[in-house]
Design a protein around this motif. Structure first.
Motif, short mmCIF file in Angstrom:
data_model
loop_
_atom_site.label_atom_id
_atom_site.label_comp_id
_atom_site.label_asym_id
_atom_site.label_seq_id
_atom_site.Cartn_x
_atom_site.Cartn_y
_atom_site.Cartn_z
N SER A 17 36.39 53.16 -8.74
CA SER A 17 36.43 51.98 -9.60
C SER A 17 37.85 51.44 -9.65
CB SER A 17 35.95 52.32 -11.02
OG SER A 17 36.20 51.22 -11.89
N GLU A 18 38.04 50.26 -9.08
CA GLU A 18 39.37 49.63 -9.15
C GLU A 18 39.70 49.23 -10.58
OE1 GLU A 18 40.70 47.09 -5.64
OE2 GLU A 18 38.49 46.98 -5.49
N ASP A 19 38.69 48.79 -11.34
CA ASP A 19 38.94 48.39 -12.73
C ASP A 19 39.42 49.55 -13.57
OD1 ASP A 19 38.13 45.79 -12.20
OD2 ASP A 19 36.05 46.14 -12.82
N CYS A 20 38.88 50.76 -13.30
CA CYS A 20 39.26 51.94 -14.08
C CYS A 20 40.38 52.75 -13.43
CB CYS A 20 38.05 52.83 -14.28
SG CYS A 20 36.78 52.08 -15.33
N ASN A 21 40.74 52.42 -12.18
CA ASN A 21 41.73 53.21 -11.43
C ASN A 21 41.34 54.69 -11.45
OD1 ASN A 21 43.29 51.11 -10.64
ND2 ASN A 21 45.12 51.69 -11.77
N GLU A 79 34.44 45.24 -20.95
CA GLU A 79 35.33 45.70 -19.91
C GLU A 79 35.33 47.23 -19.94
OE1 GLU A 79 37.14 43.91 -17.66
OE2 GLU A 79 36.03 42.20 -18.42
N PRO A 80 35.73 47.90 -18.87
CA PRO A 80 35.84 49.36 -18.92
C PRO A 80 36.75 49.77 -20.07
CG PRO A 80 36.05 48.59 -16.67
CD PRO A 80 36.03 47.36 -17.54
N CYS A 131 32.67 52.42 -16.11
CA CYS A 131 33.36 52.40 -14.82
C CYS A 131 32.40 52.33 -13.64
CB CYS A 131 34.27 53.62 -14.69
SG CYS A 131 35.59 53.66 -15.93
N PRO A 183 41.18 52.33 -18.70
CA PRO A 183 41.87 52.16 -17.41
C PRO A 183 42.87 53.28 -17.13
CG PRO A 183 42.75 50.66 -19.05
CD PRO A 183 41.59 51.34 -19.69
#
Length: 196
Positions: free
Chosen positions: A115-119, A75-76, A93, A79
């Motif tokens: 990147s939505e996963d990393c905001n 996962e990234p 990311c 976040p």
């Protein structure tokens, strides 16, 4: 059934058996395959498996292998605010990030990546010259910038975006006398932009 025969050298009878009794010991198998089967059992098989796994791990430990493994299993790593100022590629990311890149009035092929996963967001230029600068800034946040050192592309470090609504601006600033034929220009995006 047993038969008696005479040994010509000693003149004494000897006994031989034609019995197929299951209790008799089997003859030793001289074939090399049996030895090979023994070699691949127990500790030798474990050593062989460890050698194979070690070779695979060594291949994965290369930079390309590391990148592939990260894209599948990790996962990234940062976040939100933890991504601020960090390299999007090193943090994982870039995987799954979406892009806004206007098709017209964009001579340096400036883009904003999100990147939505990393905001987080960052800007990238694909068609510049050494010395050209690319910047990204989130409204109410910090500005990140990067300069093309060689080649024609460069990206900034990340700027964190809040959950929900945000507004981001990316700009290209050509190096004075650096050879780029465009002037400074910027693009803007929000969470509602048509990210691709």
């Amino acid at each position: 059934m047993t038969t008696s025969s005479t040994d010509d050298n000693q003149g004494e009878p000897s006994m031989t058996s034609n019995s197929t009794d299951d209790n008799s010991a089997p003859a030793a198998d001289p074939s090399p395959q049996r030895g090979a089967r023994r070699w691949f059992s127990g500790p030798a098989a474990l050593a062989y498996a460890v050698a194979v796994v070690s070779a695979v791990v060594a291949a994965v430990a290369t930079p390309l292998g590391d990148h592939v493994m990260k894209s599948f299993f990790e996962e990234p790593t940062c976040p939100g605010k933890a991504c601020e100022g960090k390299n999007p590629q090193n943090q994982g990311c870039g995987e799954g990030a979406r892009t806004f890149k206007p098709a017209v009035s964009n001579p340096a092929l400036l883009q904003i990546r999100y990147s939505e996963d990393c905001n987080a967001v960052w800007a990238k230029i694909d068609h510049g010259r050494p010395g050209d600068m690319v910047t990204v800034q989130v409204s109410g946040g910090t500005m990140r910038s990067a300069e093309i050192e060689y080649g024609d592309d460069q990206f900034t470090s990340m700027a964190a975006v809040p959950d929900g609504e945000f507004h981001v601006s990316a700009c290209v600033i050509p190096k004075p006398g650096g050879g780029s034929t465009f002037e400074r220009y910027c693009i803007q995006a929000t969470e509602a932009t048509a990210w691709r």
